[in-house]
Motif scaffolding. Structure first.
Motif, short mmCIF file in Angstrom:
data_model
loop_
_atom_site.label_atom_id
_atom_site.label_comp_id
_atom_site.label_asym_id
_atom_site.label_seq_id
_atom_site.Cartn_x
_atom_site.Cartn_y
_atom_site.Cartn_z
N GLN A 127 0.78 -1.26 -0.04
CA GLN A 127 -0.05 0.04 -0.20
C GLN A 127 0.85 1.27 0.05
N PRO A 128 0.62 1.94 -1.12
CA PRO A 128 1.56 3.34 -1.03
C PRO A 128 0.64 4.28 0.12
N ALA A 129 1.46 5.27 0.60
CA ALA A 129 1.05 6.21 1.31
C ALA A 129 0.60 7.25 0.85
N ALA A 130 -0.42 8.02 1.21
CA ALA A 130 -1.18 9.11 0.64
C ALA A 130 -0.46 10.07 -0.15
N ASN A 131 0.83 10.39 0.55
CA ASN A 131 1.70 11.32 -0.23
C ASN A 131 2.70 10.92 -1.19
N LEU B 253 -5.68 -3.82 -5.51
CA LEU B 253 -6.49 -5.24 -5.10
C LEU B 253 -7.02 -5.14 -3.83
N ARG B 254 -6.88 -4.12 -2.80
CA ARG B 254 -7.37 -4.03 -1.56
C ARG B 254 -8.77 -3.69 -1.57
N PRO B 255 -9.72 -4.58 -0.82
CA PRO B 255 -11.08 -4.00 -0.74
C PRO B 255 -11.16 -2.83 0.31
N ASP B 256 -12.33 -2.27 -0.29
CA ASP B 256 -12.25 -0.56 0.70
C ASP B 256 -12.22 -1.09 2.14
N SER B 257 -12.89 -1.94 2.66
CA SER B 257 -12.60 -2.53 4.00
C SER B 257 -11.32 -2.48 4.51
N GLU B 258 -10.23 -2.57 3.67
CA GLU B 258 -9.04 -2.57 4.21
C GLU B 258 -8.54 -1.14 4.53
N ARG B 259 -9.01 -0.14 3.76
CA ARG B 259 -8.47 1.34 3.98
C ARG B 259 -9.60 2.11 4.76
N PRO B 260 -10.11 1.93 5.82
CA PRO B 260 -11.05 3.03 6.52
C PRO B 260 -10.47 4.12 6.50
N GLY B 261 -11.34 5.30 5.99
CA GLY B 261 -10.85 6.64 6.13
C GLY B 261 -10.04 7.09 5.18
N HIS C 132 -1.29 -3.01 -6.62
CA HIS C 132 -0.80 -3.18 -5.16
C HIS C 132 -1.97 -3.68 -4.44
N CYS C 133 -1.42 -4.13 -3.19
CA CYS C 133 -2.35 -4.66 -2.07
C CYS C 133 -1.72 -4.13 -0.89
N ALA C 134 -1.85 -4.93 0.08
CA ALA C 134 -1.39 -4.48 1.22
C ALA C 134 0.33 -4.54 1.42
N SER C 135 0.77 -5.60 0.95
CA SER C 135 2.06 -5.89 0.95
C SER C 135 2.79 -6.36 -0.12
N ARG D 39 6.69 -14.38 -7.43
CA ARG D 39 7.66 -14.40 -6.25
C ARG D 39 8.40 -12.90 -6.46
N GLU D 40 9.00 -12.64 -7.78
CA GLU D 40 9.49 -11.15 -7.96
C GLU D 40 8.51 -10.18 -7.72
N GLY D 41 7.22 -10.36 -7.96
CA GLY D 41 6.41 -9.42 -7.51
C GLY D 41 5.92 -9.44 -6.43
N GLY D 42 6.15 -10.12 -5.29
CA GLY D 42 5.96 -10.06 -3.83
C GLY D 42 5.08 -11.14 -3.20
N MET D 43 4.78 -12.09 -4.15
CA MET D 43 4.09 -13.16 -3.52
C MET D 43 4.89 -14.25 -2.50
N THR D 44 4.30 -14.48 -1.20
CA THR D 44 4.61 -15.31 -0.26
C THR D 44 3.73 -16.13 -0.01
N SER D 45 2.89 -15.99 1.05
CA SER D 45 1.94 -16.88 1.58
C SER D 45 0.84 -17.38 0.56
N THR D 46 0.79 -16.57 -0.49
CA THR D 46 -0.56 -16.88 -1.36
C THR D 46 0.11 -17.82 -2.38
#
Length: 188
Positions: free
Chosen positions: A58-62, A78-86, A133-136, A164-171
């Motif tokens: 997740q990128p920061a707002a700035n 790829l994040r649902p809205d519920s993962e970014r409240p506010g 992007h997603c969270a991680s 894997r190069e793109g960040g895949m781990t536990s999935t």
């Protein structure tokens, strides 16, 4: 001396004169920095599994202006809205001049061929560089792997490495399942 020989001599001697000039500067004198040839990419764009596709957490707002400044024209979230409240990421991205496409992937169960097709089509339709992007980066790498195998013509093994190069781990177990690959050794 002919013009051609004079030019060659100047080219050969220029580094010597530059070294002498630097050495002649008093101690502590500032040495001018070399002009940058290309803007340095923001750290959030460190993973680039495909030539015009970045994957990240997740990128920061700035960070959106810097991302756009590096040529990214489209953000796929790829994040649902519920993962970014506010936060209104769509508004943040659009304010930075980029297109915004949500493809909600709440967990491994949403890593499907249909979601991968949607991702591939969004990447294909984008006019420039794309940030997925997603969270991680875990879901981003995973969905890119499925898309690359199902829609992009990669072998499942090549796609797994791309993920894997793109960040895949536990999935990875879910990606292996969708791609018809055996479980990795050590996985149930």
């Amino acid at each position: 001396m002919t013009p051609r020989i004079a030019f060659a001599a100047a080219c050969l001697l220029a580094p010597l004169f530059a070294t002498v000039a630097i050495a002649a500067d008093p101690p502590g004198a500032a040495i001018p920095a070399a002009a940058p040839t290309e803007a340095t990419a923001p750290a959030i764009l460190a993973r680039q599994p495909l030539p015009r596709v970045y994957s990240a957490g997740q990128p920061a707002a700035n960070e959106w202006a810097g991302i756009a400044g590096h040529g990214v024209t489209t953000v796929i979230d790829l994040r649902p809205d519920s993962e970014r409240p506010g936060r209104d990421e769509a508004a943040e991205v659009r304010a930075a001049g980029m297109a915004y496409h949500p493809i909600p992937v709440a967990g491994a169960h949403d890593l499907t061929p249909e979601a991968a097709r949607t991702l591939w089509q969004a990447i294909d339709a984008a006019p420039g560089k794309v940030l997925v992007h997603c969270a991680s980066g875990n879901r981003a790498g995973a969905l890119l792997a499925i898309a690359a195998a199902r829609e992009g013509g990669m072998t499942p093994e090549q796609a797994l490495e791309l993920g894997r190069e793109g960040g895949m781990t536990s999935t990875e177990p879910r990606v292996r399942e969708v791609l018809g690959l055996p479980a990795a050794s050590g996985n149930p």
